[in-house]
Design a protein around this motif. Sequence first.
Motif, PDB file in Angstrom:
ATOM      1  N   PRO A  58       3.091  11.913   1.468  1.00  0.00           N
ATOM      2  CA  PRO A  58       2.498  11.192   1.619  1.00  0.00           C
ATOM      3  C   PRO A  58       1.646  10.371   3.044  1.00  0.00           C
ATOM      4  O   PRO A  58       1.783  11.227   4.174  1.00  0.00           O
ATOM      5  N   ARG A  59       0.430   9.983   2.931  1.00  0.00           N
ATOM      6  CA  ARG A  59       0.043   9.517   3.942  1.00  0.00           C
ATOM      7  C   ARG A  59       0.056   7.913   3.934  1.00  0.00           C
ATOM      8  O   ARG A  59      -0.645   7.138   3.896  1.00  0.00           O
ATOM      9  N   PHE A  60       1.301   7.850   4.691  1.00  0.00           N
ATOM     10  CA  PHE A  60       1.647   6.275   4.761  1.00  0.00           C
ATOM     11  C   PHE A  60       0.770   5.781   5.876  1.00  0.00           C
ATOM     12  O   PHE A  60       0.568   6.298   6.933  1.00  0.00           O
ATOM     13  N   GLN A  61       0.426   4.259   6.112  1.00  0.00           N
ATOM     14  CA  GLN A  61       0.280   3.555   6.617  1.00  0.00           C
ATOM     15  C   GLN A  61       0.721   2.239   7.462  1.00  0.00           C
ATOM     16  O   GLN A  61       0.167   1.572   8.224  1.00  0.00           O
ATOM     17  N   GLY A  62       1.909   2.239   6.842  1.00  0.00           N
ATOM     18  CA  GLY A  62       3.072   1.300   7.383  1.00  0.00           C
ATOM     19  C   GLY A  62       2.629   0.051   7.140  1.00  0.00           C
ATOM     20  O   GLY A  62       2.951  -1.180   7.507  1.00  0.00           O
ATOM     21  N   ARG A  63       2.386  -0.367   5.984  1.00  0.00           N
ATOM     22  CA  ARG A  63       1.365  -1.999   5.191  1.00  0.00           C
ATOM     23  C   ARG A  63       1.618  -1.797   3.989  1.00  0.00           C
ATOM     24  O   ARG A  63       1.775  -0.762   2.492  1.00  0.00           O
ATOM     25  N   HIS A 103       0.932  -1.412   0.497  1.00  0.00           N
ATOM     26  CA  HIS A 103       0.026   0.169  -0.136  1.00  0.00           C
ATOM     27  C   HIS A 103       0.915   1.306  -0.060  1.00  0.00           C
ATOM     28  O   HIS A 103       0.672   1.911  -0.969  1.00  0.00           O
ATOM     29  N   ASP A 104       1.446   1.138   1.014  1.00  0.00           N
ATOM     30  CA  ASP A 104       2.424   2.275   1.476  1.00  0.00           C
ATOM     31  C   ASP A 104       3.301   2.910   0.133  1.00  0.00           C
ATOM     32  O   ASP A 104       3.303   4.203  -0.597  1.00  0.00           O
ATOM     33  N   TYR A 105       4.286   1.797  -0.955  1.00  0.00           N
ATOM     34  CA  TYR A 105       4.358   2.344  -2.478  1.00  0.00           C
ATOM     35  C   TYR A 105       3.479   2.846  -3.468  1.00  0.00           C
ATOM     36  O   TYR A 105       3.763   4.050  -4.137  1.00  0.00           O
ATOM     37  N   MET A 106       2.793   2.033  -3.305  1.00  0.00           N
ATOM     38  CA  MET A 106       1.184   2.907  -4.475  1.00  0.00           C
ATOM     39  C   MET A 106       1.057   4.472  -4.150  1.00  0.00           C
ATOM     40  O   MET A 106       0.829   5.328  -4.256  1.00  0.00           O
ATOM     41  N   GLU A 107       1.376   4.863  -2.241  1.00  0.00           N
ATOM     42  CA  GLU A 107       0.612   6.085  -1.893  1.00  0.00           C
ATOM     43  C   GLU A 107       1.517   6.842  -2.029  1.00  0.00           C
ATOM     44  O   GLU A 107       1.450   8.475  -2.417  1.00  0.00           O
ATOM     45  N   GLY A 108       3.190   6.786  -2.233  1.00  0.00           N
ATOM     46  CA  GLY A 108       4.713   7.474  -1.999  1.00  0.00           C
ATOM     47  C   GLY A 108       4.577   7.496  -3.158  1.00  0.00           C
ATOM     48  O   GLY A 108       4.303   8.949  -3.710  1.00  0.00           O
ATOM     49  N   ALA A 116       1.524   9.827  -4.498  1.00  0.00           N
ATOM     50  CA  ALA A 116       1.204  10.944  -3.697  1.00  0.00           C
ATOM     51  C   ALA A 116       2.625  12.302  -4.423  1.00  0.00           C
ATOM     52  O   ALA A 116       2.705  13.512  -4.632  1.00  0.00           O
ATOM     53  N   PHE A 117       3.717  11.694  -5.095  1.00  0.00           N
ATOM     54  CA  PHE A 117       4.388  12.232  -5.634  1.00  0.00           C
ATOM     55  C   PHE A 117       3.928  12.950  -6.372  1.00  0.00           C
ATOM     56  O   PHE A 117       3.981  13.801  -6.928  1.00  0.00           O
ATOM     57  N   MET A 118       2.813  11.635  -7.765  1.00  0.00           N
ATOM     58  CA  MET A 118       2.497  12.186  -9.050  1.00  0.00           C
ATOM     59  C   MET A 118       1.405  13.328  -8.414  1.00  0.00           C
ATOM     60  O   MET A 118       1.387  14.731  -9.062  1.00  0.00           O
ATOM     61  N   GLU A 119       0.855  13.893  -7.702  1.00  0.00           N
ATOM     62  CA  GLU A 119      -0.168  14.303  -7.413  1.00  0.00           C
ATOM     63  C   GLU A 119       0.252  15.213  -6.123  1.00  0.00           C
ATOM     64  O   GLU A 119      -0.013  16.237  -5.931  1.00  0.00           O
ATOM     65  N   LYS A 120       1.506  15.779  -6.121  1.00  0.00           N
ATOM     66  CA  LYS A 120       2.327  16.563  -5.285  1.00  0.00           C
ATOM     67  C   LYS A 120       2.392  16.813  -3.746  1.00  0.00           C
ATOM     68  O   LYS A 120       1.245  18.391  -3.413  1.00  0.00           O
TER      69      LYS A 120
END
Length: 263
Positions: A258-263, A243-248, A251-255
């Motif tokens: 990131p809101r990482f969840q540790g999963r 999940h955190d890779y996709m979130e990262g 977040a990068f693309m949306e500038k």
Amino acid sequence: MSYEAIRVELDASTHVATLTLNRPDKLNSFTRAMHREVASALDKVEGANARALILTGAGRAFCAGQDLADLDFTPGAMTDLGALIEEHFNPLVKKLQSLPMPVIAAVNGTAAGAGANLALACDIVLATKSASFIQAFVKIGLVPDSGGTWFLPQRVGMARALGLAITGERLGAEKAESWGLIWQAVDDADLPSAATHLATQLAQQPTRAIVATRQAMRQSVTHTLEQQLDLERDLQRDLGNSHDYMEGVQAFMEKRAPRFQGR
């Protein structure tokens, strides 16, 4: 379970747990009972929603290692130190090394014997500038344990590791930082806030990536380059499905942050 020799706190808002060794009158030295409490507390922290752990000590010391008063010196019935290590210290070192979260040692004073090496078993070591690290084993005719003979040569090289181990000399925190033994020495009054700030920062990061990075760096000690490249590939494949890779990436693309969840 209630604790007598330690304190455990979990900040639900930051997901930071703090485990404080709490025998200040004995410089937070370990007894068998204290070992059992720490083992229980680490299980509790792992089972909670913690994403970073601070290990520190109460009073003027971090930890003075084994409490000799908890040992039997009766001729013919002396405590088997090997059994003591196998039952308590080795499992503690392994647990600190394998927790699924970053572990910060906040060394608030003297870290001696096994206490010094328990700090080194953590992922990052912060220490007050007045703190010191002492491989005190030789002073009572023993060899460094709790991982000391493994951590020291890796971090400071064989010459310095042997010097520390066979002289038992005190190493101040600022020199320990300059030697690469610890991450950072801070002003004494700043240690609690520095440790909390760092732990809070790490708790907001992708926990699985931190743990995998730790794993990869530790395994590099015995790996060939080819083995390490294979490990990096496998870890990256696994994290690429997290999940955190996709979130990262999102977040990068949306500038945005990131809101990482540790999963």
